[in-house]
Design a protein around this motif. Sequence first.
Motif, PDB file in Angstrom:
ATOM      1  N   ILE A  73       0.851  -1.179   0.000  1.00 39.51           N
ATOM      2  CA  ILE A  73       0.000   0.000   0.000  1.00 39.51           C
ATOM      3  C   ILE A  73       0.889   1.233   0.000  1.00 39.51           C
ATOM      4  O   ILE A  73       1.686   1.441   0.908  1.00 39.51           O
ATOM      5  N   ALA A  74       0.785   2.046  -1.024  1.00 39.74           N
ATOM      6  CA  ALA A  74       1.500   3.318  -1.121  1.00 39.74           C
ATOM      7  C   ALA A  74       0.823   4.137  -2.195  1.00 39.74           C
ATOM      8  O   ALA A  74      -0.019   3.637  -2.952  1.00 39.74           O
ATOM      9  N   HIS A  75       1.202   5.407  -2.276  1.00 41.34           N
ATOM     10  CA  HIS A  75       0.593   6.297  -3.258  1.00 41.34           C
ATOM     11  C   HIS A  75       1.156   6.060  -4.644  1.00 41.34           C
ATOM     12  O   HIS A  75       0.463   6.188  -5.646  1.00 41.34           O
ATOM     13  N   GLU A  76       2.462   5.693  -4.693  1.00 40.45           N
ATOM     14  CA  GLU A  76       3.159   5.472  -5.960  1.00 40.45           C
ATOM     15  C   GLU A  76       4.218   4.401  -5.755  1.00 40.45           C
ATOM     16  O   GLU A  76       4.547   4.058  -4.608  1.00 40.45           O
ATOM     17  N   PRO A  77       4.791   3.854  -6.827  1.00 37.59           N
ATOM     18  CA  PRO A  77       5.849   2.850  -6.690  1.00 37.59           C
ATOM     19  C   PRO A  77       7.054   3.393  -5.924  1.00 37.59           C
ATOM     20  O   PRO A  77       7.281   4.600  -5.868  1.00 37.59           O
ATOM     21  N   ASP A 115       2.983  -0.235 -20.508  1.00 38.36           N
ATOM     22  CA  ASP A 115       4.445  -0.332 -20.529  1.00 38.36           C
ATOM     23  C   ASP A 115       4.971  -0.030 -19.133  1.00 38.36           C
ATOM     24  O   ASP A 115       4.945   1.114 -18.686  1.00 38.36           O
ATOM     25  N   LEU A 116       5.442  -1.053 -18.435  1.00 36.65           N
ATOM     26  CA  LEU A 116       5.932  -0.863 -17.074  1.00 36.65           C
ATOM     27  C   LEU A 116       7.388  -0.428 -17.012  1.00 36.65           C
ATOM     28  O   LEU A 116       7.870  -0.030 -15.947  1.00 36.65           O
ATOM     29  N   SER A 117       8.085  -0.490 -18.133  1.00 37.03           N
ATOM     30  CA  SER A 117       9.518  -0.197 -18.118  1.00 37.03           C
ATOM     31  C   SER A 117       9.817   1.235 -17.693  1.00 37.03           C
ATOM     32  O   SER A 117      10.849   1.511 -17.078  1.00 37.03           O
ATOM     33  N   SER A 118       8.909   2.159 -17.994  1.00 38.92           N
ATOM     34  CA  SER A 118       9.155   3.556 -17.645  1.00 38.92           C
ATOM     35  C   SER A 118       9.025   3.816 -16.146  1.00 38.92           C
ATOM     36  O   SER A 118       9.566   4.799 -15.628  1.00 38.92           O
ATOM     37  N   LEU A 119       8.327   2.934 -15.428  1.00 33.03           N
ATOM     38  CA  LEU A 119       8.090   3.172 -14.013  1.00 33.03           C
ATOM     39  C   LEU A 119       9.384   3.162 -13.202  1.00 33.03           C
ATOM     40  O   LEU A 119       9.563   3.962 -12.284  1.00 33.03           O
ATOM     41  N   GLU A 120      10.283   2.237 -13.525  1.00 29.91           N
ATOM     42  CA  GLU A 120      11.533   2.160 -12.772  1.00 29.91           C
ATOM     43  C   GLU A 120      12.366   3.419 -12.972  1.00 29.91           C
ATOM     44  O   GLU A 120      13.047   3.868 -12.050  1.00 29.91           O
ATOM     45  N   GLY A 121      12.321   3.989 -14.175  1.00 33.60           N
ATOM     46  CA  GLY A 121      13.031   5.235 -14.415  1.00 33.60           C
ATOM     47  C   GLY A 121      12.443   6.387 -13.625  1.00 33.60           C
ATOM     48  O   GLY A 121      13.161   7.247 -13.111  1.00 33.60           O
ATOM     49  N   LEU A 122      11.106   6.390 -13.495  1.00 29.89           N
ATOM     50  CA  LEU A 122      10.431   7.471 -12.788  1.00 29.89           C
ATOM     51  C   LEU A 122      10.502   7.334 -11.270  1.00 29.89           C
ATOM     52  O   LEU A 122      10.632   8.317 -10.544  1.00 29.89           O
TER      53      LEU A 122
END
Length: 258
Positions: A152-156, A211-218
């Motif tokens: 549970i969190a607001h964002e990754p 596309d989940l790849s951008s999440l780690e960058g963000l």
Amino acid sequence: MEARYIVRLDDACATMDRKKWKRIEEILDHYSISPIVAVIPSNQDPQMRIDPEDELFWDRVRAWQAKGWHIALHGFEHRYVTQSRGIIPMNAYGEFSSRPLEEQKEKILQGLAIFAKEGIETKIWVAPAHNFDHQTLEALRESSIQIISDGIAHEPYHERGFFWIPCQLSSLIPQKSGLWSACYHPNTIGEKEFEDLERFLSSHSHSVLSDLSSLEGLYGHRKRTLKERFYFYAYFLNRRRQQNQTLQKITSRLRRFL
């Protein structure tokens, strides 16, 4: 920034309800959405034995992978062999939490070996019943797993050597901001849930990430805030103590604030 969403589908296995899985796949394909799919490598859960075993099951998983769906390791046998709560104190039952480290390692490596044999690549972990502990994380560190879909969190955020994509919802519901994962169980989904999903996607499909790849960058260097940590524990305490009105008020206010 407007809210964004991720769809997760749990309990894919050789004896799943193929009619319901076909229907949800058609809906997601219509809106060009690639979900996270939690695949049980070697199902031994009687409740997941819905249809006769599908000899083409792994062909289906490979087809999902080929069109960009994100395959996740969903435990090993999906058998609930523990009565202990773990890092995510949602359920006091599961396959991993409190089990010996070597047993957990063996299950994870066997599951990944089945994936490799079937040509399936993954770096995502989804624990059956949200049930895993610190020893599970230690076992996962010796594998290809880099992402945990849970919490549970607001964002990754990044924590304990893994990238966590929180899973906060049981269905897609409009939110004001943040990134929200909705976990569906196609084997048990009802007509209303199908209709609600299609209704939501007809208006918000542009906000659903494929596309989940951008999440780690963000978010790869993001840590959970104190506010999120407090909300995490208040949320689960509230689930376990539904009669405690004070906690209900706290979580309600925090939900609006987040």
